[in-house]
Scaffold this active site. Structure first.
Site, PDB file in Angstrom:
ATOM      1  N   TYR A 137      -7.337 167.882  -6.221  1.00 14.54           N
ATOM      2  CA  TYR A 137      -8.419 166.895  -6.305  1.00 14.54           C
ATOM      3  C   TYR A 137      -8.517 166.419  -7.753  1.00 14.54           C
ATOM      4  CZ  TYR A 137     -12.880 164.765  -4.857  1.00 14.54           C
ATOM      5  OH  TYR A 137     -13.888 163.889  -4.531  1.00 14.54           O
ATOM      6  N   LYS A 162      -5.653 164.114  -3.890  1.00 19.24           N
ATOM      7  CA  LYS A 162      -6.800 163.254  -3.606  1.00 19.24           C
ATOM      8  C   LYS A 162      -7.334 162.723  -4.925  1.00 19.24           C
ATOM      9  CE  LYS A 162     -11.447 163.258  -1.608  1.00 19.24           C
ATOM     10  NZ  LYS A 162     -12.536 164.077  -1.032  1.00 19.24           N
TER      11      LYS A 162
END
Length: 303
Positions: A137, A162
């Site tokens: 992330y 992400k």
């Protein structure tokens, strides 16, 4: 590692419902997860940002994970958010793996802005500590260079990235360098707003907040984007996406509490309670969202 479980399409990030006494409401969560699965979302990510990751105990996380795994019944993969405190992340990771999740999303380390070598070791420690699919992330205190992501991509468990940072130059460099080695996910706040730009550089999936209460709009948007239906996209932006986004930006923390308000308006069992430092949606803003959703349903009825 279950590489077939790498999520694609629209990803569901359910909120964590709380009772009036502030306890996790597993029955409401079970109903909400079932709603997401029936709505056609590709995966369920629990104990993440929308789920108030920062305020959950390990015991609460395990109740949430057990509920999500039981509710999905293997129909879609279940991912869990881990990170922040490294030792706690590892405890949660191992417990989640034993509970039968398919993967994890690694959140940034708490507060610290580390050097690239430190960020590499942080992700490597978590990713290599289990056989679960792992998604990096990128946001806040965890911004990775292309070289660091290349090194992390050598770890078999790392299957995706992400992005919640929004540096499109960096995103282009990442996709052009690593290609299909990783799954690329748009994790920006209200990802539908920026998804056309992300799709243009090779991102094929995104996390959708509004799918918690109007998943048919997420589906219509994604289909229009794939079909390059500019007229439909324009209508969705005008009626649904931009009006909701304007309300979301009125207060800090509405990225979570506005989801719960939308779910409550749509009759889904969640309640409006959030844990500090988040605050509930103010009554005037709640009524604004009610009016927007009424217009959305008039223009785009639930099929």
């Amino acid at each position: 590692m279950s590489t077939s479980k790498v999520p694609s399409g629209i990803l569901g990030f359910p909120v964590t419902p709380f009772t009036q006494r502030g306890k996790v409401d597993v029955h409401a969560l079970e109903a909400n997860v079932e709603f997401l699965v029936r709505s056609g979302l590709s995966a369920v990510f629990v104990c993440c940002g929308s789920g108030e990751f920062q305020s959950l105990s390990l015991e609460e996380c395990m109740d949430i994970i057990d509920t999500a795994v039981g509710a999905t019944k293997g129909r879609v993969p279940v991912y869990v958010g881990v990170g922040g405190n490294l030792s706690m992340a590892l405890r949660q990771l191992h417990a989640a793996e034993a509970a039968g999740v398919d993967g994890c999303l690694i959140f940034p380390p708490y507060l610290i802005h580390g050097e690239q070598e430190g960020l590499y070791e942080y992700v490597k420690t978590i990713a290599s500590s289990s056989d679960l699919n792992t998604i990096i992330y990128q946001r806040d205190s965890a911004i990775f260079t292309v070289e660091t992501v290349q090194r992390l991509a050598e770890i078999p468990q790392v299957v995706g990235l992400k992005d919640g940072h929004g540096n499109m130059e960096l995103n282009i460099e990442l996709v052009q360098t690593l290609g299909d080695r990783l799954a690329w996910c748009n994790g920006m706040p209200f990802a539908e707003v920026t998804m056309p730009a992300y799709a243009a550089v090779g991102f094929r999936t995104y996390s959708s907040a509004i799918s918690n209460y109007i998943p048919h709009i997420s589906r219509m948007f994604f289909t229009a984007l794939e079909n390059q239906d500019r007229e439909q996209l324009h209508a969705l932006y005008q009626v649904a996406l931009m009006p909701i986004n304007q309300i979301r930006k009125l207060r800090k923390g509405y990225a979570v509490s506005l989801i719960k308000a939308g779910m409550e308006i749509m009759g889904l069992p969640t309640g409006s309670m959030v844990r500090p430092p988040l605050v509930p949606v103010e009554p005037a803003h709640y009524h604004m969202l009610e009016r927007v959703l009424e217009s959305v349903l008039q223009a785009f009825p639930v099929p």
